[in-house]
Motif scaffolding. Sequence first.
Motif, mmCIF file in Angstrom:
data_model
loop_
_atom_site.group_PDB
_atom_site.id
_atom_site.type_symbol
_atom_site.label_atom_id
_atom_site.label_comp_id
_atom_site.label_asym_id
_atom_site.label_seq_id
_atom_site.Cartn_x
_atom_site.Cartn_y
_atom_site.Cartn_z
ATOM 1 N N LEU A 1 29.684 -9.162 -17.179
ATOM 2 C CA LEU A 1 30.218 -7.938 -16.581
ATOM 3 C C LEU A 1 30.167 -7.966 -15.064
ATOM 4 C CD1 LEU A 1 29.041 -4.943 -18.811
ATOM 5 C CD2 LEU A 1 31.224 -6.157 -18.795
ATOM 6 N N GLY A 2 29.078 -8.498 -14.495
ATOM 7 C CA GLY A 2 28.904 -8.473 -13.040
ATOM 8 C C GLY A 2 29.560 -9.667 -12.375
ATOM 9 N N LEU A 3 30.884 -9.615 -12.239
ATOM 10 C CA LEU A 3 31.654 -10.739 -11.700
ATOM 11 C C LEU A 3 32.206 -10.442 -10.315
ATOM 12 C CD1 LEU A 3 33.768 -11.575 -14.887
ATOM 13 C CD2 LEU A 3 31.878 -12.940 -13.985
ATOM 14 N N PRO A 4 32.385 -11.481 -9.483
ATOM 15 C CA PRO A 4 33.061 -11.297 -8.198
ATOM 16 C C PRO A 4 34.542 -10.981 -8.386
ATOM 17 C CG PRO A 4 31.810 -13.361 -8.262
ATOM 18 C CD PRO A 4 31.883 -12.847 -9.661
ATOM 19 N N ARG A 5 35.115 -10.399 -7.362
ATOM 20 C CA ARG A 5 36.540 -10.080 -7.254
ATOM 21 C C ARG A 5 36.988 -9.032 -8.285
ATOM 22 N NH1 ARG A 5 40.562 -14.840 -5.906
ATOM 23 N NH2 ARG A 5 39.710 -15.973 -7.700
ATOM 24 N N ARG A 6 36.999 -9.364 -9.578
ATOM 25 C CA ARG A 6 37.296 -8.375 -10.615
ATOM 26 C C ARG A 6 36.134 -8.337 -11.598
ATOM 27 N NH1 ARG A 6 43.008 -6.939 -11.668
ATOM 28 N NH2 ARG A 6 44.360 -8.026 -10.183
ATOM 29 N N GLY A 7 35.614 -7.149 -11.865
ATOM 30 C CA GLY A 7 34.495 -7.024 -12.781
ATOM 31 C C GLY A 7 34.889 -7.300 -14.218
ATOM 32 N N GLY A 8 33.887 -7.542 -15.068
ATOM 33 C CA GLY A 8 34.155 -7.867 -16.458
ATOM 34 C C GLY A 8 34.891 -6.775 -17.209
ATOM 35 N N LEU A 9 34.551 -5.504 -16.967
ATOM 36 C CA LEU A 9 35.227 -4.405 -17.651
ATOM 37 C C LEU A 9 36.707 -4.344 -17.269
ATOM 38 C CD1 LEU A 9 32.666 -1.450 -17.597
ATOM 39 C CD2 LEU A 9 33.367 -2.857 -19.549
ATOM 40 N N GLU A 10 37.007 -4.601 -16.011
ATOM 41 C CA GLU A 10 38.404 -4.599 -15.571
ATOM 42 C C GLU A 10 39.166 -5.741 -16.243
ATOM 43 O OE1 GLU A 10 41.143 -4.928 -11.507
ATOM 44 O OE2 GLU A 10 38.952 -4.867 -11.369
ATOM 45 N N VAL A 11 38.531 -6.904 -16.314
ATOM 46 C CA VAL A 11 39.165 -8.047 -16.980
ATOM 47 C C VAL A 11 39.425 -7.730 -18.447
ATOM 48 C CG1 VAL A 11 38.804 -10.440 -17.731
ATOM 49 C CG2 VAL A 11 38.191 -9.750 -15.405
ATOM 50 N N LEU A 12 38.415 -7.187 -19.118
ATOM 51 C CA LEU A 12 38.543 -6.855 -20.531
ATOM 52 C C LEU A 12 39.657 -5.846 -20.772
ATOM 53 C CD1 LEU A 12 37.521 -6.991 -23.448
ATOM 54 C CD2 LEU A 12 35.757 -5.327 -22.826
ATOM 55 N N SER A 13 39.696 -4.797 -19.961
ATOM 56 C CA SER A 13 40.743 -3.778 -20.108
ATOM 57 C C SER A 13 42.123 -4.377 -19.897
ATOM 58 C CB SER A 13 40.520 -2.637 -19.112
ATOM 59 O OG SER A 13 39.313 -1.965 -19.377
ATOM 60 N N ARG A 14 42.218 -5.294 -18.941
ATOM 61 C CA ARG A 14 43.495 -5.949 -18.670
ATOM 62 C C ARG A 14 43.923 -6.811 -19.843
ATOM 63 N NH1 ARG A 14 48.249 -5.329 -16.359
ATOM 64 N NH2 ARG A 14 49.123 -7.245 -15.474
ATOM 65 N N TRP A 15 42.971 -7.563 -20.398
ATOM 66 C CA TRP A 15 43.304 -8.398 -21.570
ATOM 67 C C TRP A 15 43.854 -7.536 -22.697
ATOM 68 C CZ3 TRP A 15 38.178 -11.688 -21.667
ATOM 69 C CH2 TRP A 15 38.330 -12.767 -20.774
ATOM 70 N N ARG A 16 43.161 -6.453 -23.005
ATOM 71 C CA ARG A 16 43.589 -5.615 -24.130
ATOM 72 C C ARG A 16 44.926 -4.924 -23.850
ATOM 73 N NH1 ARG A 16 40.801 -8.797 -26.970
ATOM 74 N NH2 ARG A 16 38.707 -8.156 -27.631
ATOM 75 N N SER A 17 45.152 -4.510 -22.604
ATOM 76 C CA SER A 17 46.429 -3.854 -22.284
ATOM 77 C C SER A 17 47.592 -4.834 -22.397
ATOM 78 C CB SER A 17 46.386 -3.261 -20.866
ATOM 79 O OG SER A 17 46.351 -4.284 -19.882
ATOM 80 N N LEU A 18 47.298 -6.131 -22.222
ATOM 81 C CA LEU A 18 48.335 -7.160 -22.353
ATOM 82 C C LEU A 18 48.455 -7.669 -23.785
ATOM 83 C CD1 LEU A 18 47.562 -9.276 -19.136
ATOM 84 C CD2 LEU A 18 49.548 -7.792 -19.533
#
Length: 221
Positions: free
Chosen positions: A52-69
Motif C-alpha cells: 500500500l505504501g508506494l512512491p508516486r501512486r499509492g497501492g489503493l490508487e493502483v488497485l482502484s485503477r486496475w478494477r476500474s479498467l
Amino acid sequence: MRVLVVEDDPALRLGISRMLQAEGWQVDAVTDGEYALSATATQDYDAAVLDLGLPRRGGLEVLSRWRSLGKDLAVLILTANDGLTSRLQGLNNGADDYLAKPFEPEELVARLRAVTRRRSGNASNLLSLGNLRFNTDTKELYFGQERLALSPREAALLELLMSSHGSAVPKSRIISAMSSWESNFSANSVEIYILKLRRKLAPAGVNIVTLRGVGYALELL
C-alpha cells in the motif's frame, strides 16, 4: 501462474520474488505504483502482491485503477498498517485478501494460492480429469495410485490446461503465463512442452488437442 510484485523495499521485493519463483511461478517485480500500472497495461497477470505504501501512486490508487479498467487479477495487499480502517479500504477497493507486515513467507504463499483459486472459481487445490489428479499446491500428478513425474514447466502447463478444461487455452495465454521479464517462453517452446506433456498423459487416457487458430485443450481418449 504469472505474478506481479509491487514493493518499494528492495530486500523485501527480492525476497518475495525469489519465494514465489521457488513455487514455480513466473514473477515480475516493480518498485512503485506508476510502474505497476505500466506493467499491467501491456501484460496480463494472474495475481499481484501489492504494497500500500508506494512512491508516486499509492497501492489503493493502483488497485482502484486496475478494477476500474476491468483487470481481473487476484490481489493480495501487503501493508505495515494492521488497522481495521486500512483493511476495509483495501477490501472495499477490490482486494482479494490482506496481509500485515511482518509476515511468515509460508502464509503469503498460502494466501496467494487461495485468492487465485477463488478468483478462478476453483475452491479446491485438486484438479481432476478422468483418473488424473493434480495438486496445484504440491504440483504432484497422480494417475490412479501412480505418481507421474513432471518438470516445473510441464506442471505449470498442465495446471493451466486442467484449470481451463472445457475450453481451449490460446497459445498466447500459455506464453504469457509461463514467461517473465527475465525468462521468455517462445511459441516454439509451447509446442515442445505440449509434445512432452502429451506423451506423458497418453497412458492415462488423456490427450492434448491442437485446435488450429484457437489453442490447446484436454480431452479424454
